[in-house]
Each structure stands twice: as C-alpha cells, then as structure tokens.
Motif scaffolding. Structure first.
Motif, PDB file in Angstrom:
ATOM      1  N   ALA A 182       0.835  -1.208   0.000  1.00  0.00           N
ATOM      2  CA  ALA A 182       0.000   0.000   0.000  1.00  0.00           C
ATOM      3  C   ALA A 182       0.866   1.253   0.000  1.00  0.00           C
ATOM      4  CB  ALA A 182      -0.925  -0.012   1.211  1.00  0.00           C
ATOM      5  N   VAL A 183       1.951   1.237   0.795  1.00  0.00           N
ATOM      6  CA  VAL A 183       2.871   2.379   0.801  1.00  0.00           C
ATOM      7  C   VAL A 183       3.531   2.527  -0.569  1.00  0.00           C
ATOM      8  CG1 VAL A 183       4.908   3.397   1.892  1.00  0.00           C
ATOM      9  CG2 VAL A 183       3.290   2.074   3.271  1.00  0.00           C
ATOM     10  N   ALA A 184       3.890   1.386  -1.189  1.00  0.00           N
ATOM     11  CA  ALA A 184       4.516   1.423  -2.513  1.00  0.00           C
ATOM     12  C   ALA A 184       3.582   2.060  -3.538  1.00  0.00           C
ATOM     13  CB  ALA A 184       4.906   0.009  -2.949  1.00  0.00           C
ATOM     14  N   GLU A 185       2.301   1.749  -3.460  1.00  0.00           N
ATOM     15  CA  GLU A 185       1.338   2.317  -4.411  1.00  0.00           C
ATOM     16  C   GLU A 185       1.207   3.822  -4.211  1.00  0.00           C
ATOM     17  OE1 GLU A 185      -0.635   2.518  -7.635  1.00  0.00           O
ATOM     18  OE2 GLU A 185       0.195   0.611  -6.922  1.00  0.00           O
ATOM     19  N   ASP A 186       1.204   4.264  -2.935  1.00  0.00           N
ATOM     20  CA  ASP A 186       1.168   5.701  -2.663  1.00  0.00           C
ATOM     21  C   ASP A 186       2.404   6.389  -3.248  1.00  0.00           C
ATOM     22  OD1 ASP A 186      -1.217   5.453  -1.344  1.00  0.00           O
ATOM     23  OD2 ASP A 186      -0.335   5.442   0.672  1.00  0.00           O
ATOM     24  N   ALA A 228      10.163   9.383 -13.713  1.00  0.00           N
ATOM     25  CA  ALA A 228      10.076   7.999 -14.177  1.00  0.00           C
ATOM     26  C   ALA A 228      10.887   7.107 -13.248  1.00  0.00           C
ATOM     27  CB  ALA A 228      10.592   7.885 -15.611  1.00  0.00           C
ATOM     28  N   ALA A 229      10.226   6.112 -12.663  1.00  0.00           N
ATOM     29  CA  ALA A 229      10.901   5.247 -11.709  1.00  0.00           C
ATOM     30  C   ALA A 229      10.225   3.887 -11.653  1.00  0.00           C
ATOM     31  CB  ALA A 229      10.894   5.878 -10.311  1.00  0.00           C
ATOM     32  N   GLU A 230      11.002   2.873 -11.353  1.00  0.00           N
ATOM     33  CA  GLU A 230      10.475   1.541 -11.098  1.00  0.00           C
ATOM     34  C   GLU A 230      10.507   1.313  -9.589  1.00  0.00           C
ATOM     35  OE1 GLU A 230      12.191  -1.565 -13.791  1.00  0.00           O
ATOM     36  OE2 GLU A 230      13.413   0.131 -14.422  1.00  0.00           O
ATOM     37  N   ILE A 231       9.396   0.822  -9.039  1.00  0.00           N
ATOM     38  CA  ILE A 231       9.302   0.619  -7.592  1.00  0.00           C
ATOM     39  C   ILE A 231       8.981  -0.848  -7.326  1.00  0.00           C
ATOM     40  CG2 ILE A 231       8.103   1.271  -5.470  1.00  0.00           C
ATOM     41  CD1 ILE A 231       7.468   3.943  -6.803  1.00  0.00           C
ATOM     42  N   HIS A 240      10.540  13.148   1.075  1.00  0.00           N
ATOM     43  CA  HIS A 240      10.594  13.932   2.301  1.00  0.00           C
ATOM     44  C   HIS A 240       9.579  15.073   2.317  1.00  0.00           C
ATOM     45  CE1 HIS A 240      14.901  12.599   3.658  1.00  0.00           C
ATOM     46  NE2 HIS A 240      14.069  11.577   3.470  1.00  0.00           N
ATOM     47  N   THR A 241       8.980  15.354   1.146  1.00  0.00           N
ATOM     48  CA  THR A 241       7.947  16.383   1.089  1.00  0.00           C
ATOM     49  C   THR A 241       6.560  15.802   1.321  1.00  0.00           C
ATOM     50  OG1 THR A 241       9.252  17.710  -0.461  1.00  0.00           O
ATOM     51  CG2 THR A 241       6.888  18.159  -0.367  1.00  0.00           C
ATOM     52  N   CYS A 242       6.290  14.659   0.694  1.00  0.00           N
ATOM     53  CA  CYS A 242       4.938  14.085   0.721  1.00  0.00           C
ATOM     54  C   CYS A 242       4.730  13.084   1.852  1.00  0.00           C
ATOM     55  CB  CYS A 242       4.628  13.430  -0.614  1.00  0.00           C
ATOM     56  SG  CYS A 242       4.685  14.591  -2.007  1.00  0.00           S
ATOM     57  N   PHE A 243       5.811  12.632   2.483  1.00  0.00           N
ATOM     58  CA  PHE A 243       5.723  11.743   3.639  1.00  0.00           C
ATOM     59  C   PHE A 243       6.502  12.378   4.788  1.00  0.00           C
ATOM     60  CE2 PHE A 243       5.409   9.183  -0.185  1.00  0.00           C
ATOM     61  CZ  PHE A 243       4.372   8.298   0.079  1.00  0.00           C
ATOM     62  N   THR A 244       6.384  11.785   5.961  1.00  0.00           N
ATOM     63  CA  THR A 244       7.137  12.278   7.114  1.00  0.00           C
ATOM     64  C   THR A 244       8.464  11.525   7.202  1.00  0.00           C
ATOM     65  OG1 THR A 244       5.087  12.727   8.308  1.00  0.00           O
ATOM     66  CG2 THR A 244       7.134  12.616   9.606  1.00  0.00           C
ATOM     67  N   PRO A 245       9.609  12.219   7.000  1.00  0.00           N
ATOM     68  CA  PRO A 245      10.890  11.504   7.005  1.00  0.00           C
ATOM     69  C   PRO A 245      11.343  11.140   8.413  1.00  0.00           C
ATOM     70  CG  PRO A 245      11.257  13.840   6.681  1.00  0.00           C
ATOM     71  CD  PRO A 245       9.765  13.651   6.689  1.00  0.00           C
ATOM     72  N   VAL A 246      11.987   9.984   8.518  1.00  0.00           N
ATOM     73  CA  VAL A 246      12.667   9.591   9.756  1.00  0.00           C
ATOM     74  C   VAL A 246      14.128   9.976   9.555  1.00  0.00           C
ATOM     75  CG1 VAL A 246      13.194   7.708  11.345  1.00  0.00           C
ATOM     76  CG2 VAL A 246      11.053   7.681  10.033  1.00  0.00           C
ATOM     77  N   ALA A 254       7.255   7.849   6.968  1.00  0.00           N
ATOM     78  CA  ALA A 254       5.978   7.404   7.531  1.00  0.00           C
ATOM     79  C   ALA A 254       4.842   8.040   6.745  1.00  0.00           C
ATOM     80  CB  ALA A 254       5.886   7.792   9.003  1.00  0.00           C
ATOM     81  N   ASP A 255       3.797   7.246   6.456  1.00  0.00           N
ATOM     82  CA  ASP A 255       2.652   7.816   5.744  1.00  0.00           C
ATOM     83  C   ASP A 255       1.651   8.380   6.743  1.00  0.00           C
ATOM     84  OD1 ASP A 255       1.372   5.628   6.824  1.00  0.00           O
ATOM     85  OD2 ASP A 255       0.928   4.656   4.911  1.00  0.00           O
ATOM     86  N   ASP A 256       0.503   8.833   6.245  1.00  0.00           N
ATOM     87  CA  ASP A 256      -0.465   9.501   7.125  1.00  0.00           C
ATOM     88  C   ASP A 256      -1.132   8.527   8.094  1.00  0.00           C
ATOM     89  OD1 ASP A 256      -1.907   8.122   5.267  1.00  0.00           O
ATOM     90  OD2 ASP A 256      -3.010   9.864   4.490  1.00  0.00           O
ATOM     91  N   ARG A 257      -0.927   7.216   7.908  1.00  0.00           N
ATOM     92  CA  ARG A 257      -1.466   6.233   8.844  1.00  0.00           C
ATOM     93  C   ARG A 257      -0.414   5.740   9.834  1.00  0.00           C
ATOM     94  NH1 ARG A 257      -4.986   2.337   4.729  1.00  0.00           N
ATOM     95  NH2 ARG A 257      -6.188   4.027   3.742  1.00  0.00           N
ATOM     96  N   GLY A 258       0.772   6.336   9.777  1.00  0.00           N
ATOM     97  CA  GLY A 258       1.829   5.961  10.713  1.00  0.00           C
ATOM     98  C   GLY A 258       2.641   4.754  10.309  1.00  0.00           C
ATOM     99  N   ARG A 259       2.421   4.263   9.085  1.00  0.00           N
ATOM    100  CA  ARG A 259       3.204   3.108   8.615  1.00  0.00           C
ATOM    101  C   ARG A 259       4.579   3.599   8.173  1.00  0.00           C
ATOM    102  NH1 ARG A 259      -1.599   1.017   4.696  1.00  0.00           N
ATOM    103  NH2 ARG A 259      -1.182   3.133   3.929  1.00  0.00           N
ATOM    104  N   VAL A 260       5.642   3.017   8.762  1.00  0.00           N
ATOM    105  CA  VAL A 260       7.013   3.432   8.458  1.00  0.00           C
ATOM    106  C   VAL A 260       7.635   2.431   7.489  1.00  0.00           C
ATOM    107  CG1 VAL A 260       9.318   3.880   9.384  1.00  0.00           C
ATOM    108  CG2 VAL A 260       7.291   4.555  10.691  1.00  0.00           C
TER     109      VAL A 260
END
Length: 719
Positions: free
Chosen positions: A257-261, A272-275, A323-329, A353-359
């Motif tokens: 789910a984080v990868a899709e975000d 352009a990137a492969e994830i 680091h802009t769209c997620f919260t960086p550790v 970390a995403d908006d649900r706290g998944r790191v």
C-alpha cells in the motif's frame, strides 16, 4: 541484471530471487550424460547458460558461445564418471556455478574459467592444457581457485589455499568471484555432508567467504550465503525466523500500500521510476528482531521499498518528493551516492511514515547502481579493461573501476607476506575481515611544517599505532607520539574518519615498540610487525613483568598477611611463582617457567607464543608443576564468548557465570561488528574442572554461538 529487468520481483517466502534461482540439477545431469550433440551444436546442458549470457551481454557473439561450448565439452569429458555425494553427475556442479555467475552478469572469460574450475584439481587435465586451449587469462583464473594438496601441506592446506587465492585475486578479482559462486552452490547442497563437516564449512563461510563477498560488493551471493550459514549454525532460530516470514506473507501487505502511494507521488511529479518491494532475507529479519529487543515486528519490517531511476539527479529528486509528501525519519537517512561504501555500493537510504503511521525503509538508486549493488565487482567485467571501453547496453559510458580502490585488498596482500605461518595468517585474516568499515585519515609529515602526505585508509577502530605502520612500514617501530587534529594524543587513540594525523618519529633506529602496543593495534600488519620485533628483542621486552599475575609465595612468615597457596610450584629455592596473564594457564595444561626480574618464575602454557619467543632467544626454561590440591579461587582462565548483539546480553552472560560459582576478575565487550559482538572474561575458578561446565553454561545463553579459551596466536581469531 539486464536493462529490462533492473528490479527483481523478489519473493516474500525467503526463496532465492530470480537472478539466483536454483537450477534443476537432475535435468542438467541427464543433459550432460546425453553428450554434446555434435561439434557445432550448443549442448542441451548449456543452452540455458548461453541464453542467460546473451541476455546480459548482447555483444557476446558466436565466438564467445563457441568458447563456452569447448569449455563445457572439456569439463564434461574430464569429469565423466565422477559423481557428487548427492548422486548427481559431477558436471552439474561447474554448470551450476557458471549459471550463478552468468545471471550476475559475468563476462565470457569468467564463465569459461568457471566451467573448468575443478578440472585441474579433480581430473587429469593439466594447467598447461587449459592455457593452450583457452589462453593465459583463463589459465590464471583456474589456477587461482585450484586448491593446494593436503598431502603436501597437511593441516595448513586450507589457509595456504586461501593465501594463494587472495594473491591471485590481487591481480584479477575474478578469481574470488568464481570462488564465491563455487561456495554458494556447495552450501546449497551441503545437506548430504556429515553434521560436523557442515558446521566446519559453515563457520569458514561465515568468517571468510561472507566478509569477502561483502567487501567485493556481491550482495546477491552474500545474502544467500548468510541464510544458509544461519540455518546450519542456528537451526532453531532460523526456523523461528522463517515461520515469522511465512506468517507475515499470509497477512495483509501494508508495504504494498505504501509502494502504491509512492508510485502515485512520483507519477504526479513526473519522475520515471520503477518501484519494487525487496523482502528481507532471514538473517536480515533476525537482525531487525534483535535490534527491536524481541518486540513484535510489523508488516513493513519484513521488507524495504526499492526505487530505481535513470540518472543520479533523479535519485535526489525522488528523495525530495519522499521527504515532502511523507514524514521523514531523519535518523535513518544515509547518502551512499555522495560517499560510496568501500565495496562500491551506492544508494540513498531513508525511511518515511505515511499519514497512517506506517514506516517504510526506502532505497533509491540508478540502474547501474542496482547492478553493482547486486553483483559488485562481477558487474564491472574485466578488471584489466582500459578506461575507454564501449558504452554499456543502457548507453552509459564504460569505465574501469578498480575494485581495490578502497585499499583493503592492497593492505591485506601487504601484511600476509609477513605472516610467519599458516595459523598466524588464518587468524589475522579472520580478524582483518571482521573489520566491516573503513576510515580515511589525512596524514602529515612528522616535521614542524606539517605538510600533508596524502590519505591513509584504515579499518574503523584503528589507532595511531596502526597508522604508524600503515604509513612507515617497519619504521613504524620508531613512532614516539602523535598529534591528532593538531593536538598531542596517546598512541592508543582511536582515529575517526576525516582526522588529520601527524606521527612523531624518533631519529634513532634503535627505538622500538612496547609490549602494550599489541593492545593498541588492530591491523594485522601492525600486530605482526610488533610481535616480530618483540621476539627479536626479548631483553627489551618486560612482558612477563607486566603480564604476570600477582606474586604468590611458597612460604610466608607469621608477620605476612595470609595468602592463597600457589597452584604451581618450582624446585628453585625461595622462588616466587606467577601465572602469566598472556595465556592464563590452569591445570591440567602443560606448563613451563622462565625466570624474570627479581628471581620470579613466570608460568606459561607450553604452547604460548611467549614460550616459543623466549626459548628462541636462548632463555632457559625452568621446570614447574601443578600443586596437588590447592585452595579455592586459585585458578584463573580467560574465555571469550561470540554472540549476536542484543539487549541484556551482558547481564545474561554474567548471571550464567555467577550461577556456576565462578568469580569474574575482569570483563571487556568489543563494539558490535555486523551485529556480532565478542565478550572477554577473566574468571577465577573453584577448581580446574569447572572450566568445561562454565563454557557449556555460557553457550546456553540465547544468542551465543561460540565460547572458547583465549587464542594463543598473534591476532585473536573469530571462529
């Protein structure tokens, strides 16, 4: 890796990734026995090999394929009739090794030598025949991986074979590439061996081959070797870890789910990137578990996200979006592009970390970085190629990257020439390979001008003593002091990356090291040089005075305070007896004595290096013997415990020691290296028989994988 498959679709069940998939040995065995299928036709057994090779190297034409065909024909015919312990035809082994290298992108010369790597050792084919049919380069590689005969070298055959192999690697790193692939296939099929032989081979793999794979950057080989060793040496912990991985695979994939975000964010940014999701292998999961102190792992802890882009600048663009769209550790950010690891590895590491706290941990690299990260020096091709090689398949300019650039191999080759015997070399090699990080120190002249003489690369933890021998060689004996970053510092000062060092050297060639320099030096080059100097100057070395245990007199008057009776005695009248701390003898060790200052007799184990040194210097041994009986708490020994680093390890070990009724005289803990840690304890035993029970109790502590008495070698060995 080919351009079209820069990111492997790694499995989540811990099985090998596509790039290193296991081959059908039975099918290859049948194909090998069916013959070559005609002079000009590619044999069925290597048809898949040639397809993989062409996919990785589109420029490999008919001449290259013909060379592989001829190498296979010679290998198959010379090994015909030989069988492996597993029951397959022997030819399946060189075929499997060669396919491993082909899938990592090895060029034709390496694959040719791999097909032939056991012919000189195990068949009637001679090295001259290999050179005549395939050229000097292939002959050099085959010779480099050919073992020395036990009939000629005895117990020294294995260390001397590695010494020979490392010397060959110094001229052509492809020698070690073949050896690593050879060991991987042998480890995959090790189950047919006796358990004790499995353990012995696994320990050598852990201590020598895995660190070499790490230093050469061949992560694809290193990770699978780690898991295979883990399964043999720690089967219960391995089974528990695999069960955790399997259980996580059955649950919701939060990392997906984080990868899709992340895909959506980069798509909107026009990058352009492969994830892909990179599942952690078993040892990596186990390390995370230890790092968390046994706490339950979340779904995101079982893997990392890999982002592959085209250019270096794209890596930093991805980092900016992350680091802009997620919260960086922030504590997890590392830039290995601007500052590559000593093994050529380059990537950006971060965690967000995403908006649900998944790191999620994220790796960002280019396609070329990905190939080098997986295959290391194997991806670099011929190390002797000139700098203006043609462009790669992706259109990137070809460059000659020297795999010895960080200096670790050059240093290793330098000190190994001074190792006096196979045991010293073997112990020093393991210690050298245990150093998993390099530092760069800026050395200056010893005069007042302080002019820079350039950079010196040393293993992390090196001291000014190590630097003295790295800069001045044998003349390091004359070092009398040092300035670190402009200030006077003790010679035992541990250097840090980026330090400026000025070594202060005595003018007199008669100056020499103290015995305690051995405690300050960690590099084999320094330790071997110091030990040799001390052996040549026994009178100047008051080692016995410094290392002997407190004196215990055979007799005492009524005015003297009470002391324990000596555990060792001598017939010399009125002599004081001391047990040497350098080897901590206990009954029933074979012992001998030497008279040192003040008429004291220092008692050493017979096999102690100090015994050999003083005997060679002409000092006369004094007969000593163990006293019958003796008082409690009179026996001392030094034991070392090797363990996987974890919280409360020190407390658990000391509790285990205390439970045996054993007193701790001193304890030392070395800094963890690759999540491994070594504890050293000097203990007082109620009786000599308690030592075996103590070591057994220490081995039972979770995470401890070996306990042994202090090594009697120049450099302490990691078993």
């Amino acid at each position: 890796m080919s351009a079209d498959n820069a990111v492997d679709a790694a499995r989540t069940d811990g099985t090998p990734r596509r790039g290193l998939r296991r081959i059908d040995l039975l099918r290859l065995g049948r194909a090998a026995l069916l013959g070559t299928g005609g002079r000009d036709r590619v044999p069925d057994a290597i048809e898949h090999l040639t397809k993989v090779h062409r996919a990785r190297h589109p420029e490999a034409g008919p001449e290259a394929i013909e060379t592989l065909r001829r190498a296979y024909v010679l290998a198959e015919s010379s090994h015909r009739g030989q069988m492996r312990k597993s029951g397959e035809p022997y030819i399946t082994h060189p075929l499997a090794v060669t396919l491993i290298l082909a899938e990592l992108g090895a060029e034709t010369t390496t694959l040719t030598a791999s097909l032939l790597h056991d012919t000189v050792e195990d068949t009637d084919v001679t090295l001259d025949q290999v050179r005549e049919q395939f050229g000097q380069e292939v002959g050099y590689l085959v010779d480099g991986v050919t073992k020395l005969e036990k009939v000629d070298y005895g117990a020294a055959a294995e260390p001397e074979t590695f010494r020979k192999m490392l010397l060959a690697t110094g001229d052509d790193v492809r020698v070690m590439s073949i050896k690593l692939a050879d060991r991987l296939h042998n480890m995959r099929t090790l189950g047919v061996m006796r358990p004790e032989k499995q353990v012995r081979i696994a320990k050598v793999t852990r201590d020598v081959l895995i660190p070499l794979a790490e230093r050469l950057g061949v992560q694809a080989l290193k990770t699978e070797l780690e898991d295979l060793v883990f399964a043999i040496l720690h089967p219960e912990e391995h089974a528990r870890t695999r069960a955790m991985i399997a259980a996580n695979a059955d649950g919701p994939d939060l990392l997906a789910a984080v990868a899709e975000d992340l895909r959506r964010v980069l798509r909107e940014a026009g990058i352009a990137a492969e994830i892909a999701i990179r599942p952690r292998h078993a040892v990596s999961v186990h390390r995370v578990l230890l790092k968390r102190g046994g706490a339950e792992l979340g779904s995101c802890d079982f893997g990392r996200l890999l982002v592959v882009v085209a250019e270096d600048a794209d890596c930093y663009a991805v980092l900016g979006e992350l680091h802009t769209c997620f919260t960086p550790v922030i504590a997890e950010f590392k830039d290995f592009i601007a500052a590559p690891k000593f093994n050529l590895y380059q990537s950006l590491h971060t965690a967000v970390a995403d908006d649900r706290g998944r790191v999620a941990e994220v790796l960002v690299r280019t396609r070329r970085m990905h190939r080098v990260a997986e295959a290391g020096v194997i991806a670099l091709g011929d190390p002797h190629a000139v700098a203006d090689t043609p462009q790669t398949a992706e259109g990137e300019p070809g460059t000659r990257v020297d795999p010895t650039r960080p200096g670790w191999l050059a240093r290793l080759l330098e000190w190994q020439r001074d190792a006096p015997d196979a045991d010293t070399f073997w112990s020093a090699l393991r210690d050298d390979l245990a150093q998993d990080r390099e530092i760069t120190v800026f050395a200056a002249e010893s005069g007042e001008s302080g002019e820079s003489t350039g950079t010196v690369r040393l293993p992390a933890g090196a001291s000014c003593v190590d630097a003295a021998y790295a800069v001045h060689g044998e003349a390091g004996h004359r070092c009398v002091g040092a300035r670190v970053n402009g200030r006077l510092a003790p010679l035992g000062t541990r250097l840090r990356d980026g330090d400026t060092l000025q070594l202060l050297m005595a003018d007199s060639a008669a100056s020499g090291p103290d015995a305690d320099w051995l405690e300050r030096a960690i590099t084999p080059a320094a330790r071997i040089a110091i030990t040799r100097w001390l052996a040549q100057h026994p009178a100047a070395d008051d080692e016995d005075q410094q290392t002997a245990a407190p004196a215990v007199r055979p007799e005492r008057t009524a005015d003297e305070p009470p002391t324990a009776e000596p555990v060792a005695v001598t017939d010399l009248p009125h002599a004081t007896v001391r047990l040497a701390r350098c080897c901590t003898p206990v009954p029933p060790d074979g012992v001998t004595g030497f008279v040192i200052r003040g008429g004291t007799v220092a008692v050493h184990r017979v096999e102690c290096p100090s015994t050999a040194r003083m005997t060679a210097a002409g000092r006369t041994p004094v007969p000593v013997r163990w006293r019958d009986g003796g008082s409690a708490n009179a026996y001392r020994a030094t034991v070392l415990a090797e363990a996987l680093s974890r919280p409360r390890l020190l407390a658990d070990l000391t509790e285990a020691i205390a439970a045996q009724g054993v007193g701790i005289v001193s304890a030392a803990v070395e800094p963890p290296q690759e999540h491994r840690v070594r504890h050293t304890y000097t203990v007082e035993l109620p009786d000599p028989g308690a030592l075996t029970a103590l070591m057994r109790a220490m081995r039972s502590v979770p995470g401890v994988y070996d306990v042994y008495r202090a090594r009697l070698t120049v450099a302490a060995a990691r078993p």
